[in-house]
Design a protein around this motif. Structure first.
Motif, PDB file in Angstrom:
ATOM      1  N   LEU A 109       0.830  -1.206   0.000  1.00 49.38           N
ATOM      2  CA  LEU A 109       0.000   0.000   0.000  1.00 49.38           C
ATOM      3  C   LEU A 109       0.867   1.259   0.000  1.00 49.38           C
ATOM      4  N   GLY A 110       1.998   1.190   0.699  1.00 49.50           N
ATOM      5  CA  GLY A 110       2.916   2.323   0.704  1.00 49.50           C
ATOM      6  C   GLY A 110       3.490   2.587  -0.679  1.00 49.50           C
ATOM      7  N   LEU A 115       3.482   5.692  -5.725  1.00 48.30           N
ATOM      8  CA  LEU A 115       3.323   5.764  -7.177  1.00 48.30           C
ATOM      9  C   LEU A 115       2.187   6.707  -7.561  1.00 48.30           C
ATOM     10  N   PHE A 116       1.138   6.714  -6.751  1.00 47.06           N
ATOM     11  CA  PHE A 116      -0.007   7.581  -7.036  1.00 47.06           C
ATOM     12  C   PHE A 116       0.335   9.051  -6.799  1.00 47.06           C
ATOM     13  N   SER A 150       6.369  10.847   4.993  1.00 49.14           N
ATOM     14  CA  SER A 150       5.007  10.543   5.449  1.00 49.14           C
ATOM     15  C   SER A 150       4.693   9.062   5.298  1.00 49.14           C
ATOM     16  N   ILE A 151       5.056   8.496   4.147  1.00 49.08           N
ATOM     17  CA  ILE A 151       4.770   7.077   3.906  1.00 49.08           C
ATOM     18  C   ILE A 151       5.596   6.198   4.839  1.00 49.08           C
ATOM     19  N   GLY A 156       5.585   2.707   9.223  1.00 50.93           N
ATOM     20  CA  GLY A 156       6.256   2.259  10.439  1.00 50.93           C
ATOM     21  C   GLY A 156       5.314   2.168  11.622  1.00 50.93           C
ATOM     22  N   VAL A 157       4.450   3.172  11.768  1.00 46.90           N
ATOM     23  CA  VAL A 157       3.486   3.163  12.877  1.00 46.90           C
ATOM     24  C   VAL A 157       2.512   1.995  12.731  1.00 46.90           C
ATOM     25  N   LEU A 158       2.083   1.721  11.504  1.00 47.35           N
ATOM     26  CA  LEU A 158       1.154   0.608  11.286  1.00 47.35           C
ATOM     27  C   LEU A 158       1.800  -0.732  11.637  1.00 47.35           C
TER      28      LEU A 158
END
Length: 277
Positions: A109-110, A115-116, A150-151, A156-158
């Motif tokens: 997802l990251g 990419l988005f 940010s990613i 990392g938090v997730l």
């Protein structure tokens, strides 16, 4: 409150974990041999699948010490254990697979978000995977520092949050029982005490990252930090079997401190499971 109580209790687990450490290493070596065998079998068919299997077993290897330490901590608090030590292997692999799959999904997802949000294509990202880690980070930061940070931060938090959410289920699996006394229910207690356990997991991972610098600092406090640094430089330049002859008392103490810091990091996570009973 859970966080503050867990820190002193972690030392109660640490010395027990240190006693079983040699046996735990043997178990991890056996798991590594099994993983290596499976990787060799699958590498000829699908190198990507081989990498995934390595990742699964890698995460499972980090789950096993946590379960062992949690089991020791719960036994110290009077919990009854309903399985043998060998019974830890299967749930460790199972929870390790789950954690690895979730971590893989978070990373995917990251990548998709990156990419988005940027002009990079999937082909560009594939080329980055062939570079060194430091070079990859530099390349990503050069594209967009804000998005990259940010990613990395959210991912990392997730991942830390996932381990925090799993600490209670791991506690139940370590003794093969629920608090009610029934056999362990998979994922029982998932995300319990989450907000208290998250900083505990963060501190644990921070200790893993700082284990070597902390050991060096302690060696300097003990008066032989320079000797350790000099020995490390000589070992790095020498390499091979000859490097073993350069190991002295100071380097032995240094290695011992590093191992203790790593074990304490595991013990912190294990201490979070004390509220399972």
């Amino acid at each position: 409150m859970t966080f503050l109580r867990a820190i002193p209790f972690s030392f109660n687990i640490l010395w027990r974990l240190a006693l079983v450490f040699p046996f735990m290493i043997i178990a991890l070596i056996m798991v590594g041999i099994l993983a290596g065998f499976l990787v060799l079998l699958t590498a000829a068919v699908s190198p990507l699948l081989a990498v995934v299997i390595m990742g699964f077993f890698g995460v499972g290897a980090s789950v096993l010490p946590t379960m062992v330490g949690t089991r020791l901590g719960l036994r110290a608090r009077g919990a009854s254990v309903r399985s043998s030590a060998f019974g830890l292997a299967l749930p460790a692999i199972g929870y390790g697979l789950f954690e690895a799959l979730c971590a893989l999904l978070i990373m995917a997802l990251g990548v998709a978000a990156y990419l988005f949000a940027t002009s990079l294509t999937l082909e560009d990202f594939t080329q980055l995977t062939q570079m060194d880690e430091d070079v990859v980070i530099q390349q990503l930061m050069s594209v967009s520092p804000a998005i990259t940070l940010s990613i990395f931060w959210v991912g990392g938090v997730l991942i830390l949050g996932l381990r925090a959410a799993l600490l209670m289920p791991l506690a139940g699996a370590s003794i093969a029982a629920d608090p009610s006394g029934r056999p362990h229910t998979p994922f029982y207690g998932f995300a319990s005490e989450f907000l208290s356990l998250l900083p505990l997991v963060f501190l644990s991972y921070l200790l893993w990252g700082l284990a070597v610098p902390l050991a060096v600092a302690i060696c300097y406090l003990l008066g032989f930090g320079d000797a350790v640094i000099a020995a490390a430089n000589q070992i790095e330049m020498t390499g091979g079997n000859e490097a073993l002859g350069l190991l002295g008392v100071e380097t032995g103490v240094f290695i011992g401190i590093v191992v203790l810091v790593y074990l304490w990091a595991f013990s912190l996570q294990c201490a979070g499971g004390r509220w399972f009973i």
